[in-house]
Design a protein around this motif. Sequence first.
Motif, PDB file in Angstrom:
ATOM      1  N   GLY A 123      23.292  31.351 -27.099  1.00 17.89           N
ATOM      2  CA  GLY A 123      24.456  30.748 -27.749  1.00 17.89           C
ATOM      3  C   GLY A 123      24.045  30.003 -28.987  1.00 17.89           C
ATOM      4  O   GLY A 123      22.885  30.021 -29.371  1.00 17.89           O
ATOM      5  N   GLU A 124      24.938  29.419 -29.539  1.00 19.70           N
ATOM      6  CA  GLU A 124      26.329  29.194 -29.247  1.00 19.70           C
ATOM      7  C   GLU A 124      27.117  30.437 -29.642  1.00 19.70           C
ATOM      8  O   GLU A 124      26.980  30.940 -30.739  1.00 19.70           O
TER       9      GLU A 124
ATOM     10  N   GLY B 179      30.995  32.809 -28.792  1.00 20.79           N
ATOM     11  CA  GLY B 179      32.357  32.683 -28.294  1.00 20.79           C
ATOM     12  C   GLY B 179      33.379  33.131 -29.315  1.00 20.79           C
ATOM     13  O   GLY B 179      33.097  33.958 -30.181  1.00 20.79           O
TER      14      GLY B 179
ATOM     15  N   PHE C 137      31.304  38.856 -29.205  1.00 20.65           N
ATOM     16  CA  PHE C 137      31.255  38.013 -28.010  1.00 20.65           C
ATOM     17  C   PHE C 137      30.863  38.832 -26.779  1.00 20.65           C
ATOM     18  O   PHE C 137      29.987  38.434 -25.995  1.00 20.65           O
TER      19      PHE C 137
ATOM     20  N   LEU D 143      25.081  31.236 -20.852  1.00 18.12           N
ATOM     21  CA  LEU D 143      25.732  31.243 -22.162  1.00 18.12           C
ATOM     22  C   LEU D 143      26.155  29.831 -22.561  1.00 18.12           C
ATOM     23  O   LEU D 143      26.589  29.045 -21.712  1.00 18.12           O
TER      24      LEU D 143
ATOM     25  N   ILE E 210      29.087  28.497 -24.676  1.00 22.08           N
ATOM     26  CA  ILE E 210      30.328  29.092 -25.176  1.00 22.08           C
ATOM     27  C   ILE E 210      31.088  28.128 -26.081  1.00 22.08           C
ATOM     28  O   ILE E 210      31.366  26.988 -25.708  1.00 22.08           O
TER      29      ILE E 210
ATOM     30  N   SER F 224      39.243  34.140 -24.438  1.00 23.48           N
ATOM     31  CA  SER F 224      37.892  33.803 -23.970  1.00 23.48           C
ATOM     32  C   SER F 224      37.799  33.915 -22.456  1.00 23.48           C
ATOM     33  O   SER F 224      36.857  34.515 -21.927  1.00 23.48           O
TER      34      SER F 224
ATOM     35  N   LEU G  19      35.395  36.586 -20.487  1.00 18.63           N
ATOM     36  CA  LEU G  19      34.341  36.092 -19.596  1.00 18.63           C
ATOM     37  C   LEU G  19      34.502  36.632 -18.171  1.00 18.63           C
ATOM     38  O   LEU G  19      33.527  37.014 -17.526  1.00 18.63           O
TER      39      LEU G  19
ATOM     40  N   LEU H 106      30.952  25.603 -21.190  1.00 22.69           N
ATOM     41  CA  LEU H 106      31.998  25.626 -22.212  1.00 22.69           C
ATOM     42  C   LEU H 106      31.708  24.426 -23.093  1.00 22.69           C
ATOM     43  O   LEU H 106      32.080  23.296 -22.794  1.00 22.69           O
TER      44      LEU H 106
END
Length: 188
Positions: free
Chosen positions: A14-15, A17, A41, A55, A57, A66, A70, A82
Amino acid sequence: MNKYINHPKCIAVGECGLDYFRLPEDEHEKIENIKKQKEVFIAQIEFAKKVKKPLIIHIREASNDSREILINHDAKQVGGVLHCYNASEHLLPLSEHNFYFGIGGVLTFKNAKKLVEVLPKIPKDKLIIETDAPYLTPHPHRGERNEPYYTVFVAQKMAELLEFSETQIQELTTNNAKKLFKEFSSLS
């Protein structure tokens, strides 16, 4: 890339998303932008599953898409956080899919009514305290550069809202982070 993803200090992917905050005004460009974000993503989720790392996100004004991606792409295999959780109740079911909720300086803001309202609904075993340094500095240091040290203000506010002691919050969120980032505990 393998050199970095396999480094012992690399504990997540990540990051990544979806961010629909600043989409193009042209409708065709907007649709193409969203389509491309979703493709990237999904590729990031598949990569995280391949390398078996959680992850991180980023979700901004894209909660429904999202959540759907997921869940549909079985991201619970690796789970994640998150990052800078946006207080969307649509994301709460992700707690059942191995996702944690990163709570940062926003919790201390006077206008954080939604996050204050949603915080008690998050399962306690899915709470993590984080910084978004250098941004989103907690009160009373708002306007300054954010530093990891300032997470103590987030812990204080979280303890107040959840009626826990600060020590309980610190232990809870630290244990949650160690559980999520299994390798994390071996780095300290």
